[in-house]
Design an enzyme around this catalytic site. Structure first.
Site, mmCIF file in Angstrom:
data_model
loop_
_atom_site.group_PDB
_atom_site.id
_atom_site.type_symbol
_atom_site.label_atom_id
_atom_site.label_comp_id
_atom_site.label_asym_id
_atom_site.label_seq_id
_atom_site.Cartn_x
_atom_site.Cartn_y
_atom_site.Cartn_z
ATOM 1 N N ASP A 159 3.267 -7.012 -3.230
ATOM 2 C CA ASP A 159 3.280 -5.566 -3.419
ATOM 3 C C ASP A 159 2.074 -5.137 -4.249
ATOM 4 O O ASP A 159 1.674 -5.823 -5.196
ATOM 5 C CB ASP A 159 4.575 -5.163 -4.113
ATOM 6 C CG ASP A 159 4.706 -3.672 -4.305
ATOM 7 O OD1 ASP A 159 4.781 -2.956 -3.293
ATOM 8 O OD2 ASP A 159 4.734 -3.230 -5.467
ATOM 9 N N GLU A 205 -0.244 -6.116 0.439
ATOM 10 C CA GLU A 205 -0.289 -4.683 0.684
ATOM 11 C C GLU A 205 -1.578 -4.144 0.063
ATOM 12 O O GLU A 205 -1.694 -4.052 -1.159
ATOM 13 C CB GLU A 205 0.913 -3.973 0.058
ATOM 14 C CG GLU A 205 0.882 -2.464 0.288
ATOM 15 C CD GLU A 205 1.742 -1.684 -0.694
ATOM 16 O OE1 GLU A 205 2.137 -0.554 -0.363
ATOM 17 O OE2 GLU A 205 2.011 -2.200 -1.804
#
Length: 576
Positions: free
Chosen positions: A261, A302
């Site tokens: 993330d 990401e």
């Protein structure tokens, strides 16, 4: 090929009838015409053309870099997927019970989706509903179950040829994490595990958003909000602990890798809050150490940024894959606006920017409005978006519920609603209790049971596309993607070709909401050879379809395809 747990469906898939340059020939089981996969070629060679290249035997199989390259991933929000105990919250046992809907491991069946890998949004202990603010990296979120439940899920998934990757949130923790609670005392053991300042820095985030937050006489850095203080990854002790946490999930919990993330935000450098050189360096080291412990582990990041920046992470060896947000947005914009030209430009930019198979393709995820709303709640447009994704290059990721056309717009809770399995209210097969959040407003029709019964449904189209992708190497990440010129501005056409098997297949999509007539295609140079036959593999029949006359450059000139309806897709195999 490096592999983890290979799906029985993939093992059973044969190299099929589109071997353009002398590859083997076989056929898929045909489905009804609305989503047909042709059983036999049609048409004959068109007008005479200069002698085409001679067909040669396909090259020998080569190693594919990473088990993930031949997979179709499915993103799951466990809280919203399936509730096993009636408390209204999805859990790991509920997900395990629904694995057969995702892939039952039997290639003879057609009522499963066919995905071969799962990405689970955070499953570690957290005080929030979404889990991106972790309080214990080694504990399973109590709403979801236990560590034994997770291991049972992994084992059941492996039996079906499904690997699992999990979200690993390393940029920040929860404000309630014991590390941060201790760090609030200056000079404590975890003080330098976070980023502190004795004075308030003037640096702000995008749009002037505060990134430095007061705590007593000091200020701590938290890029996203005050409840998520950023870890100090420049501290070797923090890095060592995150390495150990990653090994725990690989070795003790059985995952096959991670989705990192907020990967571009890991280390700030003065006013540079994203994509800093230190972030690249840290990720390169983390990936190298992870590969030393488990060479097959996937490191997916990401990087919500331009293709030119996101691709740097892969080229630099900092990540195995990164999501390309520009391509995702352009695929949806093309379907919405009928803009074939811009999609062609962006697809070429992406193909040029990444090494082969180096990016994850997707349409939307848990941070974005759902596909069905983006395309104006038009089922035909949603089908077309799925076609662009699942016949295109890149490793494809499908967000749960997109395959049945769930609707949802921000705020975030409304794009993460419970999965409706049936039309029966109030629980829609998700729960026997009261769901943690209200269902999407189309749950009565956008549910698995209702769409399974209809061969023209969005779900049936997704199943056919995924089956096609698994069966044909021409749609794999190792296959080339060559743009094809079309006579109509709204028609997007690409030729996919796998040099190992010799397969070629043409994907033609009328992106307009109006029909187009007498479409012809041109390809100056390409990988074709000999006198191929043309066969519709997926989509409506084209009764007047003729095979192209292959040019000396391996392409074709003025190949007539016929008429295409609004938002119509057709996949054509080109075989000997």
């Amino acid at each position: 090929m490096s592999s983890r747990h290979v799906s029985p469906a993939i093992l059973a898939a044969v190299v099929v009838l589109v071997a353009a340059c002398g590859g083997p020939s076989a056929s898929l089981t045909p489905t009804p015409e609305s989503t047909q996969i042709a059983a036999s070629p049609t048409g004959a060679a068109s007008a005479a053309a200069p002698t085409p290249p001679a067909c040669v035997a396909p090259t020998a199989p080569i190693a594919v870099d990473g088990w993930w390259q031949d997979r179709v991933f499915y993103e799951v929000f466990v809280r919203s997927f399936a509730d096993s105990d009636g408390d209204g919250i999805g859990d790991l046992r509920g997900l395990t019970a629904r694995l057969d809907d995702l892939n039952d491991g039997d290639p003879a069946t057609t009522d499963d989706l066919g995905v071969t890998a799962l990405w689970l949004m955070p499953v570690a202990e957290s005080p929030s509903y979404h889990g991106y603010d972790v309080t214990d990296y080694r504990a399973i979120e109590r709403d979801y179950g236990t560590a034994d439940d997770f291991r049972a899920l992994v084992a059941a998934a492996h039996q079906r040829g499904i690997d699992i990757v999990v979200d690993l949130v390393m940029n920040h923790t929860s404000r309630e994490h014991p590390w941060f609670v201790d760090a609030r005392t200056p000079g404590s053991a975890h003080d330098d595990w976070y980023v502190w300042s004795d004075t308030q820095p003037t640096i702000a985030g995008p749009g002037g958003r505060p990134v430095w937050h007061p705590d007593g006489q000091r200020f701590y850095y938290g890029y996203f909000w005050e409840g998520m203080p950023d870890l100090n990854l420049a501290n070797p002790a923090v890095t060592a602990e995150l390495d150990a946490i990653a090994r725990f999930w690989l070795e003790d919990m059985g995952v096959a890798g991670f989705r990192l993330d907020a990967a571009r935000h890991l280390l700030e450098d003065g006013s540079t809050l994203e994509n800093s050189p230190a972030t690249f360096t840290w990720l390169e080291g983390f990936r190298a150490r992870l590969k030393a412990a488990d060479p097959g582990a996937l490191v997916l990041g990401e990087v919500w940024d331009a293709t030119s920046i996101a691709s740097r992470y892969v080229r630099a060896g900092a990540l195995d894959l990164t999501f390309d947000f520009g391509l995702a947005g352009q695929m949806l914009a093309a379907v919405r606006n009928g803009d074939a030209g811009s999609l062609r430009i962006v697809q070429q930019e992406v193909s040029d920017a990444y090494p082969a198979g180096g990016y994850a393709a997707f349409l939307t995820n848990h941070d974005q409005d759902r596909v069905m709303d983006v395309v104006g709640r038009d089922p035909a447009a949603a089908k077309q978006a799925a076609t662009l994704l699942l016949t295109g290059a890149g490793v494809p990721f499908v967000y749960y519920g997109e395959e049945i056309g769930l609707v949802g717009r921000k705020p975030d809770e409304r794009i993460r609603t419970p999965m409706p399995w049936t039309a029966e209210e109030p629980g829609h097969g998700f729960t026997m209790g009261t769901p943690w959040a209200a269902f999407a407003d189309d749950a009565a029709t956008a549910n698995v049971a209702s769409q399974t019964a209809r061969m023209d449904s969005l779900l049936s189209w997704y199943r056919s596309l995924i089956a096609l992708r698994h069966a044909h190497p021409a749609f794999g990440t190792a296959a080339s993607l060559t743009p094809v010129d079309a006579s109509a501005r709204s028609v997007y056409a690409v030729l996919r070709h796998d040099p190992v098997s010799g397969e070629s297949a043409l994907v033609v999509s009328n992106l307009s909401d109006a029909p187009v007539a007498d479409v012809t295609l041109d390809l100056a140079t390409g990988p074709l050879c000999g006198a191929p036959r043309a066969a519709v593999l997926l989509g409506p029949d084209l009764p007047d379809l003729l095979a192209p006359s292959v040019s000396a450059g391996g392409g074709f000139v003025s190949w007539p395809i016929g008429d295409l309806a609004a938002h119509q897709d057709v996949v054509i195999g080109l075989g000997q």
